[in-house]
Design an enzyme around this catalytic site. Sequence first.
Site, mmCIF file in Angstrom:
data_model
loop_
_atom_site.group_PDB
_atom_site.id
_atom_site.type_symbol
_atom_site.label_atom_id
_atom_site.label_comp_id
_atom_site.label_asym_id
_atom_site.label_seq_id
_atom_site.Cartn_x
_atom_site.Cartn_y
_atom_site.Cartn_z
ATOM 1 N N ASP A 1 0.840 -1.195 0.000
ATOM 2 C CA ASP A 1 0.000 0.000 0.000
ATOM 3 C C ASP A 1 0.880 1.252 0.000
ATOM 4 O OD1 ASP A 1 -2.155 1.712 0.273
ATOM 5 O OD2 ASP A 1 -3.074 0.602 1.910
ATOM 6 N N ASP A 2 0.800 2.056 -1.060
ATOM 7 C CA ASP A 2 1.549 3.325 -1.128
ATOM 8 C C ASP A 2 3.058 3.119 -1.284
ATOM 9 O OD1 ASP A 2 -0.899 4.526 -0.614
ATOM 10 O OD2 ASP A 2 -0.142 5.858 0.944
ATOM 11 N N ASP B 1 -0.311 -0.832 -4.918
ATOM 12 C CA ASP B 1 -1.485 -0.209 -5.545
ATOM 13 C C ASP B 1 -1.134 1.079 -6.286
ATOM 14 O OD1 ASP B 1 -1.016 1.180 -3.204
ATOM 15 O OD2 ASP B 1 -3.038 0.939 -2.392
ATOM 16 N N HIS B 2 -0.006 1.685 -5.974
ATOM 17 C CA HIS B 2 0.480 2.874 -6.687
ATOM 18 C C HIS B 2 1.816 3.271 -6.086
ATOM 19 C CE1 HIS B 2 -0.974 4.896 -3.102
ATOM 20 N NE2 HIS B 2 -2.166 4.386 -3.330
ATOM 21 N N CYS C 1 -5.598 4.608 -3.638
ATOM 22 C CA CYS C 1 -5.840 3.240 -3.173
ATOM 23 C C CYS C 1 -7.067 2.553 -3.761
ATOM 24 C CB CYS C 1 -5.952 3.232 -1.650
ATOM 25 S SG CYS C 1 -4.530 3.954 -0.803
#
Length: 596
Positions: free
Chosen positions: A95-96, A366-367, A129
């Site tokens: 995540d992130d 996710d990014h 997200c």
Amino acid sequence: FEVLVLFGFGPFLSIGNCLHLVSTVGPHDSSSVMWSQVFLACAVLCVAVGAEFSRHGHEGHGAGIGEQRHVPLPSDMGGRRPSAAKPNFVLIQTDDQARWDMIAMNKTVRLLQNGGVSFTNYMVNTPICCPSRTEIFSGRYYHNVGAPNGTCMHANSEHWVFDPTSLFSTLQSNGYLTGVFGKVTNDQGGYFCRKKMADGMTMISSPCDYNNFYSTQYFVKLANGTKYVEKLDSKLPTTYQTSQIGNRSISWINDIAKSQKGTPFFAYLGPHAPHYPANPAPWQLDNIFAEIKAPRTPNWNVSCPDKHEMIADNPPLNDNATICLDHQHQVRLMSLRSVDDVIEAVYNTLQELDILQNTYIIFTSDHGYHLGQWRVPSSKQQPYDTDIFVTTLMRGPGIGAGSTVDSMVGNVDVAPTILDLAGIDVPKGMDGKSMAKLVVTEENDFYPKHDGGQTVDDVAATWRDAFLIEYKSVGHYDNTHATMWWSGKDFHGEMHHPPAAPCPTCPHWWLDGPSNTYRGLRLHNTTHNLLYAEFNPDWEFTNKTAVFHEYYDINKDPYQMTNIYGSTAADIQAALHEQLQTYATCAGGSEGGSCP
């Protein structure tokens, strides 16, 4: 004591399981572990659990909320007979995570990058997200999953996670056991813990409050249909979420590999790290990254008056902001050490079960993330390379060790790739394309090395040369949304810099705002390497109604610091708009391939 991580989770019933889990993703300082105590603790655990079951039978044990349930016997762990040989899949999505964060994940690099393939041009369609996660599970672009009017950051995540054509449902309907552990999308507290939705998922064990690294409530769904919310003892340090996700997924893999040998499975792991607040594991509080600063790239803390309004208006980062960014970078790296441990433990488990050679492991995020670039502190959401490019690794049958794929691939391609490798038709409506023919370069038991004489180079030559990016702002917010910025306190609760904000005279740095609503193309081929984006707060782009444009020649300006749109010829501007229009209005066809 490490073994306490097991309490509150029913399926651990043997000394063997107990000892296995102590040795996987908990503390690894063997000098501090007295194995006689471990055996004693495990024995006591098994006796206590056994006594509990003798008293309550199939009602289970521990503090639970909701339906009565029982600990699954082997026959409960899946409802299908072993099928014809198909590969297994493990998908890990952080995540992130920025690409530069891989310095904290040496084990993952060794096992998955050196042992598999890395994608040098893997991007996400939407760098935030909920939409990005919806895109990876649905195989669809942002504009086809509810944007701009969806319910979770403008995407209809709940619908697409459980849609019959989603990755989970499609795999399950084709004979796969599907296990879900960790963060799926941001609204899972509603669809898991309140609504108890579980379509397409054989086993679920995911936190209700994924934002809390010490979450004590987990939604659990067993293969026999039993659903409940499990409550952990908040006094135990081993409620640490990353290790809980690792232990729960490893237990499930162990169980199904033994009780339903030959039945293919798909395990999804969604650790919250390194998302803010990025709490490190309690056994990894030593800051081994104390000398590392947030990357001082050429675009760090630079004025960019020719970017969209939100960025153009940000003031310079001051000393407090710089201290905060450096500290945040360090704790983010610290939090990823546990993810690295989990990946190694999953890998070792597959190896011990003798199924590693039958399993594809995919690692992604996710990014991406930025930390002070263009004077924007710590966040994502922007159309630039820091935010849209993601480290993505994959290993498995037929994938050459240490290989690379340079084609323009992205999150919408993950679901079609998994289904293709599994021998399953890609559902109508998926926008992404299977990457299987780009990665399978060696003989294997599951996927043909060449398809109809077509080589990997042939596939790469006809692959898309641009990738669509889309985002609608989630509203005005600035650095003060993160406690660390204005309190001056770190994850220990200790002061590490003077309080910075809020106060009437203290600077605020915007992370998002209405001007940051855009659609764009990241194009890379033998002649061009560029980023083109159209901005409009009203999400109106037809017939060039965009109110602002950005255009960068990445070969000359790799850090996207000089917007050259105003000096670009009108015919090139029109051509860029038309190509973007084709991408931004596409929808997957009957063969899942009408999008570029």
